[in-house]
Design a protein around this motif. Sequence first.
Motif, PDB file in Angstrom:
ATOM      1  N   ILE A  22      -2.840   2.230   8.397  1.00 11.32           N
ATOM      2  CA  ILE A  22      -2.536   1.054   7.460  1.00 11.32           C
ATOM      3  C   ILE A  22      -3.109  -0.376   8.049  1.00 11.32           C
ATOM      4  CG2 ILE A  22      -0.752  -0.236   6.511  1.00 11.32           C
ATOM      5  CD1 ILE A  22       1.043   2.213   7.019  1.00 11.32           C
ATOM      6  N   SER A  73       7.482   3.036   6.523  1.00 11.28           N
ATOM      7  CA  SER A  73       7.712   2.374   5.352  1.00 11.28           C
ATOM      8  C   SER A  73       8.657   1.211   5.440  1.00 11.28           C
ATOM      9  CB  SER A  73       8.392   3.483   4.483  1.00 11.28           C
ATOM     10  OG  SER A  73       7.568   4.624   4.362  1.00 11.28           O
ATOM     11  N   VAL A  98       5.117  -1.399   1.901  1.00  9.12           N
ATOM     12  CA  VAL A  98       4.273  -0.011   2.478  1.00  9.12           C
ATOM     13  C   VAL A  98       5.282   1.047   2.342  1.00  9.12           C
ATOM     14  CG1 VAL A  98       3.236   0.887   4.481  1.00  9.12           C
ATOM     15  CG2 VAL A  98       2.970  -1.602   4.217  1.00  9.12           C
ATOM     16  N   LYS A 156       0.976  -1.137  -0.001  1.00  5.77           N
ATOM     17  CA  LYS A 156      -0.140   0.071   0.144  1.00  5.77           C
ATOM     18  C   LYS A 156       0.829   1.349  -0.063  1.00  5.77           C
ATOM     19  CE  LYS A 156      -4.250  -1.758   2.493  1.00  5.77           C
ATOM     20  NZ  LYS A 156      -4.865  -1.771   3.434  1.00  5.77           N
ATOM     21  N   GLU A 157       0.413   2.259  -0.368  1.00  4.70           N
ATOM     22  CA  GLU A 157       1.141   3.822  -0.332  1.00  4.70           C
ATOM     23  C   GLU A 157      -0.365   4.456   0.160  1.00  4.70           C
ATOM     24  OE1 GLU A 157       1.769   5.046  -4.094  1.00  4.70           O
ATOM     25  OE2 GLU A 157       3.463   3.622  -4.438  1.00  4.70           O
ATOM     26  N   VAL A 158       0.303   4.908   1.444  1.00  5.86           N
ATOM     27  CA  VAL A 158      -0.619   5.876   2.304  1.00  5.86           C
ATOM     28  C   VAL A 158       0.139   7.029   2.763  1.00  5.86           C
ATOM     29  CG1 VAL A 158      -1.795   3.890   3.303  1.00  5.86           C
ATOM     30  CG2 VAL A 158       0.398   4.561   4.450  1.00  5.86           C
ATOM     31  N   PRO A 159      -0.875   8.171   2.900  1.00  5.18           N
ATOM     32  CA  PRO A 159      -0.074   9.313   3.343  1.00  5.18           C
ATOM     33  C   PRO A 159       0.415   9.382   4.804  1.00  5.18           C
ATOM     34  CG  PRO A 159      -2.555   9.547   3.421  1.00  5.18           C
ATOM     35  CD  PRO A 159      -2.148   8.192   2.781  1.00  5.18           C
ATOM     36  N   LYS A 202       0.377   9.647   8.685  1.00 10.83           N
ATOM     37  CA  LYS A 202      -0.564   9.975   9.772  1.00 10.83           C
ATOM     38  C   LYS A 202      -1.899   9.220   9.293  1.00 10.83           C
ATOM     39  CE  LYS A 202       1.257  14.054  11.926  1.00 10.83           C
ATOM     40  NZ  LYS A 202       0.785  15.505  12.385  1.00 10.83           N
ATOM     41  N   GLY A 203      -1.847   8.588   8.271  1.00 11.34           N
ATOM     42  CA  GLY A 203      -2.985   7.574   7.761  1.00 11.34           C
ATOM     43  C   GLY A 203      -2.965   6.261   8.523  1.00 11.34           C
ATOM     44  N   GLU A 220      -1.381   5.140  13.151  1.00  8.76           N
ATOM     45  CA  GLU A 220      -1.049   6.354  12.556  1.00  8.76           C
ATOM     46  C   GLU A 220       0.084   6.300  11.820  1.00  8.76           C
ATOM     47  OE1 GLU A 220      -0.058  10.571  14.712  1.00  8.76           O
ATOM     48  OE2 GLU A 220      -2.008  10.032  14.964  1.00  8.76           O
ATOM     49  N   ALA A 221       0.316   6.329  10.569  1.00 10.46           N
ATOM     50  CA  ALA A 221       1.424   6.091   9.569  1.00 10.46           C
ATOM     51  C   ALA A 221       2.674   6.968   9.743  1.00 10.46           C
ATOM     52  CB  ALA A 221       1.180   5.801   8.113  1.00 10.46           C
ATOM     53  N   VAL A 281       4.884   5.151   2.903  1.00 12.86           N
ATOM     54  CA  VAL A 281       4.524   6.431   3.450  1.00 12.86           C
ATOM     55  C   VAL A 281       5.026   7.538   2.619  1.00 12.86           C
ATOM     56  CG1 VAL A 281       3.875   7.503   5.690  1.00 12.86           C
ATOM     57  CG2 VAL A 281       4.356   5.002   5.565  1.00 12.86           C
TER      58      VAL A 281
END
Length: 943
Positions: free
Chosen positions: A179, A229, A250, A171-174, A176-177, A223-224, A252
């Motif tokens: 996961i 990453s 992953v 996954k690619e997440v912003p 503080k998103g 909280e990413a 981030v």
Amino acid sequence: MTERNRIEMGSNVTVKGRRRFFEIILVLALCPTCTNGRGAVSDTLADSLSSVGGTLPYFLQEPEDAYIVKNNPIKLRCRATPSLQIFFKCNGEWVHQNQHTSQEYMDQNTGLKIREVTINVTRQQVEDFHGPEDYWCLCVAWSHLGTSKSRKATVRIAYLRKNFEQDPQGKEVPIKGMIVLHCRPPEGVPMAEVEWLKNEELVSSLGDDNIDTRADHNLIINEARLSDSANYTCLASNIVAKRRSATATVVVFVNGGWSLWTEWSSCSVNCGRGVQKRSRTCTNPAPLNGGAFCEGMSVQKITCNALCPVDGVWEEWSEWTMCSAQCERQRWRECNAPPPRHRGKMCEGEGQGTENCTGGLCTQNGKLMHDVNPQSMENSIDVALYSGLAAGVIAVVVLIVAITLYRKSQSEYGVDVIDSSALAGGFQSFNFKTTRQGNPLLLNSSMQPDLTVGQTYSGPICFQDSIDKELFDPLPDKVKVQSSFMVSLGVADRAEYHVKTHLETLPANLHPSYSTVEGKKTTLIAANGLHTPGKTWLKTSAVFGHLGGRLVIPNAGVSLLVPHGAIADDTSWEMYMLINQGESSAQSEERCEILLGPEITYGPPGLNLSYPVAMTIAHCAEVSAENWNIKLKRQTKDNKWEEIMSVDDESTSCYCLMDSHCCHLLLDQPGCYALVGEPVTDSAIKRLRIAVFGSMEASSMDYNLRVHCVDDTPHAFQGVVTAETSRGGQLLEEPKTLFFKGNCLSLQVSIQDIPQFLWSIKPFTTCQEFSFTQVWYSNQQPVHCAFSLQRHSASTTQLSCKISVRQVKGHEQLLQVYSSVGESEKETVPFFMQADCTVTSQTGAKAFKIPLSIRQRICTTFDTANAKGKDWQLLAQKLHIQRNLSYFTKQKSPSAVILSLWEARHQDSGDLDSLASALEEIGKIHCKSLPQSPDEKETDFTF
């Protein structure tokens, strides 16, 4: 009941119990019907034993559930006390007595006898059982008081499937998103336990409260953070085996954010309409891991009106005051007509005036003095005369001392006042070295030149063609300026003057010019043959379509790559590229800016491309961010130059990659571009190409040596070669590179070690000095120094000497000259012999090093991030493209633009080794991060 009666009853019970026990033993020994076919105790016997009163056996250890791993049997164990015998019963049937292993021992604490029995259960027994439930066993323990049964223990065959029911997905997440990585382990008995690995390290060992792995085998990051990453792997295990899921990558990412605006700069002009600007950077935060670059402008400009300075002007003088007792009167004026404003200058001069008001007579005690002593006036005149003579003598002495110090400093700089050959005079022994092989332009090309002192440019950029081409460009003899030192000696026109020194400057119109024929073939035309007033240019053009291609200006170090797919299908453009010649306004002498390469224009205007073109320009700077501020400028419609980027800054409008000798640009808009360098420190170095040519003059006794110092670019040196070839000049030594620093020190060219018994030389004429400005801006007027020598006899056919070119207190290069002057009629050979560069364009697949199919596979693989972590950023890193990556983020296909840049950098190398090595290294990285079986190895690319 009396105590005696109780004792008698107890003894009777004991006697009866013993009698009953012996009866049971007798039954076991004599009655064959009391056992079943397998030798186990019958149920009737167990029932009869249970009728014995008293305490029953109880179990200290009952059989436990067990799993058979592979083909290894398991043991079931029971321990009971008090117990005379223990038997196992499996699946409702008694286990044969021979399959039991029993032992009996005394408990030291209680004094009771403990019996322990074990049996083995094999895989075959479990597999052969086909009942409604799992294979089970229990224990039955006997004592003289009765029987007891243990719990049922199940026996199962353990296993663990290979494939996960659900693998985690990358996954690619912003930042503080949240996961969530899902994992469903393979089916197994017993059920597999799940653990998570983060970069091959157990997550449970990290002690990170932000990561939760308790919810139904899933991994949850609340909280990413950037540190999250990583590559995550689900690990399932039981007593049989361990299984690894596919690795989930992953990423981030951080979207870029603008910093605060800087303060507005001061107005760009001191007077009138100017510009103010302020800037901001995409660093709050900076985009990371593929995050979006900031949208909007990084620079804002507004117009400003600077108030022009007003210089102060004196008012009219006031009236004179009355004559004072000291015979003086005064007057005043003020600087108010107008007063100085807005940084204007103050009035020059005095604001108060005083003069004698008695016509030269003075008053004493208010009375005029009419009697003046004539003798005192005569004495004052004599004092003034002697003072003037003394001042003149002092001035002459100071001048002599200054000249002496100057001469001494010149000798310290290495200037030869008298050649070392003069020490031996006419008795000097003299041996000429053998002729040398090497550069075909060298007069004596059989001897290898000394290449240890300096290095030369690697070679021009051109395509191979067998068509012959002539280089001719006459250098007028009248473009000469005699040394002022010669003129001062008064020997410039004397017949016996044998060695002359000339400072020559190549005019801008002495460079070759190119024209195109049907956009395909380019022909060299002399400057005096076809010439237009003003600027001249070298031009090449061709028609390009969807397949793309390449344009090259021969022997100039300039090329233009049009990528595949840049032009739409069913569309073609006639594109051109030219070098502007003549004086340039792109550089600013006020800031010591210089052109580092030629001005390049490509077009046509209005060109619409899907991908940027890659332009390569040779430059003459020793690239160093600490010493140079290198900028890219573009010419506007009103012929002014604007700075579009600094090489060290981030920009999304264009890209600049500086190599040691070339600059590679990615450009979206056609136009005229120039690479300009501003020295930041005195250590900024500009490379100069030093070459010496020789030719016979009109008189058979004269021989002319010409030393050229030009920018170390193919275009600049080709102009020298063209001019020398046209006038019959021969290259006498391999060109060398001189490192010229921007420290405002001059350049000296001197001739040394001429054999005086063969050639004549005038003292003090062996050195020519050029100012720093002449050399630093040599791209406008190349520096050219000429030495004319005369031999004593026509039989002298050899000339040996050294040419020293050095910056004062800086780098020096020596050019060793061995010339056979008698062979001046030898045919001149062009300098660039590796190819006669006449093919100036290539279209389609032959213009590229990377085959189209390989290029498409690379772009497909790296343009999108996948579970293996292969994306264009990793490709850029392995190809040593590590700065200004935000430019590629804005591109339709970042990988395609990166490959275009690679094509431009390796257009001369002709192989794909560096690209193949980078792809192989990427493959090895992923093989290490994701272990594969021998049957699962993959090969992405094959060259």
